[in-house]
Write a protein that holds these residues in place. Structure first.
Motif, PDB file in Angstrom:
ATOM      1  N   LEU A  13      34.158   8.127  14.472  1.00 50.83           N
ATOM      2  CA  LEU A  13      32.811   8.676  14.588  1.00 50.83           C
ATOM      3  C   LEU A  13      32.496   9.587  13.403  1.00 50.83           C
ATOM      4  CD1 LEU A  13      30.362   8.597  16.424  1.00 50.83           C
ATOM      5  CD2 LEU A  13      31.241  10.603  17.575  1.00 50.83           C
ATOM      6  N   GLU A  14      33.496  10.324  12.954  1.00 52.70           N
ATOM      7  CA  GLU A  14      33.325  11.178  11.776  1.00 52.70           C
ATOM      8  C   GLU A  14      33.056  10.310  10.535  1.00 52.70           C
ATOM      9  OE1 GLU A  14      36.120  14.197   9.255  1.00 52.70           O
ATOM     10  OE2 GLU A  14      36.209  14.353  11.446  1.00 52.70           O
ATOM     11  N   GLU A  15      33.751   9.199  10.440  1.00 53.07           N
ATOM     12  CA  GLU A  15      33.519   8.270   9.328  1.00 53.07           C
ATOM     13  C   GLU A  15      32.110   7.677   9.403  1.00 53.07           C
ATOM     14  OE1 GLU A  15      35.311   4.162   7.390  1.00 53.07           O
ATOM     15  OE2 GLU A  15      36.413   5.153   8.992  1.00 53.07           O
ATOM     16  N   ILE A  16      31.658   7.350  10.598  1.00 54.58           N
ATOM     17  CA  ILE A  16      30.292   6.839  10.782  1.00 54.58           C
ATOM     18  C   ILE A  16      29.286   7.883  10.306  1.00 54.58           C
ATOM     19  CG2 ILE A  16      28.551   6.258  12.532  1.00 54.58           C
ATOM     20  CD1 ILE A  16      30.805   4.836  14.080  1.00 54.58           C
ATOM     21  N   GLU A  17      29.537   9.123  10.637  1.00 49.35           N
ATOM     22  CA  GLU A  17      28.628  10.194  10.211  1.00 49.35           C
ATOM     23  C   GLU A  17      28.607  10.316   8.685  1.00 49.35           C
ATOM     24  OE1 GLU A  17      25.879  13.276  10.274  1.00 49.35           O
ATOM     25  OE2 GLU A  17      26.402  11.770  11.771  1.00 49.35           O
ATOM     26  N   ASN A  18      29.764  10.212   8.050  1.00 48.33           N
ATOM     27  CA  ASN A  18      29.815  10.259   6.584  1.00 48.33           C
ATOM     28  C   ASN A  18      29.071   9.072   5.970  1.00 48.33           C
ATOM     29  OD1 ASN A  18      31.316  12.622   6.582  1.00 48.33           O
ATOM     30  ND2 ASN A  18      33.269  11.539   6.523  1.00 48.33           N
ATOM     31  N   LEU A  19      29.236   7.902   6.578  1.00 48.48           N
ATOM     32  CA  LEU A  19      28.524   6.715   6.093  1.00 48.48           C
ATOM     33  C   LEU A  19      27.013   6.853   6.304  1.00 48.48           C
ATOM     34  CD1 LEU A  19      30.966   3.919   7.311  1.00 48.48           C
ATOM     35  CD2 LEU A  19      30.539   4.625   4.953  1.00 48.48           C
ATOM     36  N   ARG A  20      26.616   7.466   7.408  1.00 48.22           N
ATOM     37  CA  ARG A  20      25.191   7.706   7.670  1.00 48.22           C
ATOM     38  C   ARG A  20      24.598   8.580   6.573  1.00 48.22           C
ATOM     39  NH1 ARG A  20      21.645  11.419   9.389  1.00 48.22           N
ATOM     40  NH2 ARG A  20      23.229  13.033   9.490  1.00 48.22           N
ATOM     41  N   LEU A  21      25.323   9.637   6.214  1.00 43.23           N
ATOM     42  CA  LEU A  21      24.848  10.532   5.158  1.00 43.23           C
ATOM     43  C   LEU A  21      24.772   9.811   3.808  1.00 43.23           C
ATOM     44  CD1 LEU A  21      26.780  13.780   6.138  1.00 43.23           C
ATOM     45  CD2 LEU A  21      24.351  13.284   6.499  1.00 43.23           C
ATOM     46  N   SER A  22      25.779   8.992   3.524  1.00 40.66           N
ATOM     47  CA  SER A  22      25.770   8.223   2.271  1.00 40.66           C
ATOM     48  C   SER A  22      24.605   7.239   2.244  1.00 40.66           C
ATOM     49  CB  SER A  22      27.080   7.449   2.107  1.00 40.66           C
ATOM     50  OG  SER A  22      28.157   8.306   1.998  1.00 40.66           O
ATOM     51  N   LEU A  23      24.353   6.591   3.367  1.00 36.67           N
ATOM     52  CA  LEU A  23      23.250   5.637   3.448  1.00 36.67           C
ATOM     53  C   LEU A  23      21.909   6.342   3.302  1.00 36.67           C
ATOM     54  CD1 LEU A  23      22.387   2.700   3.891  1.00 36.67           C
ATOM     55  CD2 LEU A  23      22.435   3.146   6.356  1.00 36.67           C
ATOM     56  N   ALA A  24      21.782   7.500   3.918  1.00 35.71           N
ATOM     57  CA  ALA A  24      20.546   8.272   3.793  1.00 35.71           C
ATOM     58  C   ALA A  24      20.314   8.657   2.340  1.00 35.71           C
ATOM     59  CB  ALA A  24      20.606   9.519   4.671  1.00 35.71           C
ATOM     60  N   LYS A  25      21.366   9.061   1.686  1.00 33.81           N
ATOM     61  CA  LYS A  25      21.252   9.432   0.269  1.00 33.81           C
ATOM     62  C   LYS A  25      20.879   8.204  -0.560  1.00 33.81           C
ATOM     63  CE  LYS A  25      24.032  12.533  -1.193  1.00 33.81           C
ATOM     64  NZ  LYS A  25      25.219  13.296  -1.615  1.00 33.81           N
ATOM     65  N   TYR A  26      21.502   7.073  -0.283  1.00 31.21           N
ATOM     66  CA  TYR A  26      21.234   5.835  -1.017  1.00 31.21           C
ATOM     67  C   TYR A  26      19.788   5.373  -0.827  1.00 31.21           C
ATOM     68  CZ  TYR A  26      21.597   0.993  -2.541  1.00 31.21           C
ATOM     69  OH  TYR A  26      21.392  -0.205  -3.171  1.00 31.21           O
ATOM     70  N   LEU A  27      19.281   5.520   0.383  1.00 33.31           N
ATOM     71  CA  LEU A  27      17.913   5.098   0.692  1.00 33.31           C
ATOM     72  C   LEU A  27      16.883   6.182   0.386  1.00 33.31           C
ATOM     73  CD1 LEU A  27      18.542   3.252   4.079  1.00 33.31           C
ATOM     74  CD2 LEU A  27      18.181   2.218   1.814  1.00 33.31           C
ATOM     75  N   VAL A  28      17.331   7.286  -0.180  1.00 31.70           N
ATOM     76  CA  VAL A  28      16.488   8.430  -0.548  1.00 31.70           C
ATOM     77  C   VAL A  28      15.709   8.922   0.688  1.00 31.70           C
ATOM     78  CG1 VAL A  28      14.884   9.333  -2.249  1.00 31.70           C
ATOM     79  CG2 VAL A  28      16.242   7.335  -2.816  1.00 31.70           C
ATOM     80  N   GLU A  29      16.460   9.181   1.725  1.00 31.82           N
ATOM     81  CA  GLU A  29      15.901   9.704   2.979  1.00 31.82           C
ATOM     82  C   GLU A  29      16.415  11.125   3.179  1.00 31.82           C
ATOM     83  OE1 GLU A  29      13.861   8.321   5.291  1.00 31.82           O
ATOM     84  OE2 GLU A  29      13.659   6.392   4.263  1.00 31.82           O
ATOM     85  N   ASP A  30      15.690  11.864   4.001  1.00 25.85           N
ATOM     86  CA  ASP A  30      16.123  13.206   4.370  1.00 25.85           C
ATOM     87  C   ASP A  30      17.340  13.062   5.285  1.00 25.85           C
ATOM     88  OD1 ASP A  30      16.403  15.853   5.006  1.00 25.85           O
ATOM     89  OD2 ASP A  30      14.573  15.988   6.220  1.00 25.85           O
ATOM     90  N   GLU A  31      18.480  13.587   4.841  1.00 24.56           N
ATOM     91  CA  GLU A  31      19.724  13.416   5.591  1.00 24.56           C
ATOM     92  C   GLU A  31      19.647  14.015   6.988  1.00 24.56           C
ATOM     93  OE1 GLU A  31      22.859  14.961   3.162  1.00 24.56           O
ATOM     94  OE2 GLU A  31      22.573  13.450   1.619  1.00 24.56           O
ATOM     95  N   ALA A  32      18.899  15.086   7.152  1.00 24.50           N
ATOM     96  CA  ALA A  32      18.806  15.750   8.452  1.00 24.50           C
ATOM     97  C   ALA A  32      17.991  14.920   9.441  1.00 24.50           C
ATOM     98  CB  ALA A  32      18.179  17.130   8.300  1.00 24.50           C
ATOM     99  N   LYS A  33      17.009  14.193   8.954  1.00 26.46           N
ATOM    100  CA  LYS A  33      16.120  13.426   9.834  1.00 26.46           C
ATOM    101  C   LYS A  33      16.494  11.946   9.935  1.00 26.46           C
ATOM    102  CE  LYS A  33      12.115  16.353   8.930  1.00 26.46           C
ATOM    103  NZ  LYS A  33      10.758  16.400   8.393  1.00 26.46           N
TER     104      LYS A  33
END
Length: 172
Positions: free
Chosen positions: A86-106
């Motif tokens: 689950l921690e890895e999923i969260e890290n991947l979520r943050l990386s994907l948000a950064k890649y897609l130029v999205e607000d990581e918090a939202k």
């Protein structure tokens, strides 16, 4: 015909490997309904349950401790593995948000997966509809060609409209 149909036609002609996207993202279709928040709460609940059970087993007799020790070890290891995943999923979520130029918090992973799943469904649908349209156009061309041949040979089709100026009712 929509823009998606045009994009799919262009991809089919010039970049056919792009039409494999739905099959390559089949895992996304399966994961679109999984909620990360639900997984987090489940892992927290399991961790709490194991901790509670461990305390109860420690207060009990030696025989009970021996019986529950292997189970508690396996359960603790598995929940720990789930938590790391689950921690890895969260890290991947943050990386994907950064890649897609999205607000990581939202950025919600579920919404992203749902969007990609819809894209895959639309691509599949456009491919199918383009094939159906091509078949219909081919049939239309054949009908037009047959009608042209009938006109050239002098035969009048049963279904051809009457010549202009004639009244159908009077002919009947």
């Amino acid at each position: 015909m929509t823009l998606m149909h045009c994009v799919v036609m262009e991809a089919a002609e010039n970049h056919p490997h792009l039409l494999d996207i739905p099959s390559e993202l089949s895992v996304v279709m399966e994961c679109k309904t999984v909620s990360v928040d639900h997984l987090k709460s489940t892992i927290n609940r399991l961790t709490g349950g194991i901790a509670k059970l461990t305390k109860q087993v420690e207060k009990s007799s030696k025989e009970v401790k021996e019986q529950f020790a292997p189970f508690l070890k396996v359960a603790t290891d598995k929940v720990s593995t789930f938590a790391k995943d689950l921690e890895e999923i969260e890290n991947l979520r943050l990386s994907l948000a950064k890649y897609l130029v999205e607000d990581e918090a939202k950025f919600k992973l579920e919404e992203c997966l749902s969007t990609f799943a819809k894209l895959c469904e639309q691509i599949k649908s456009a491919i199918k509809e383009n094939k159906e349209r091509a078949v219909m156009e081919e049939k239309k061309k054949k009908r037009a060609q047959m009608e042209e041949e009938r006109k050239k040979s002098g035969k009048v089709s049963k279904f051809a409209p009457p010549p202009a100026g004639e009244n159908i009712i009077d002919n009947l």
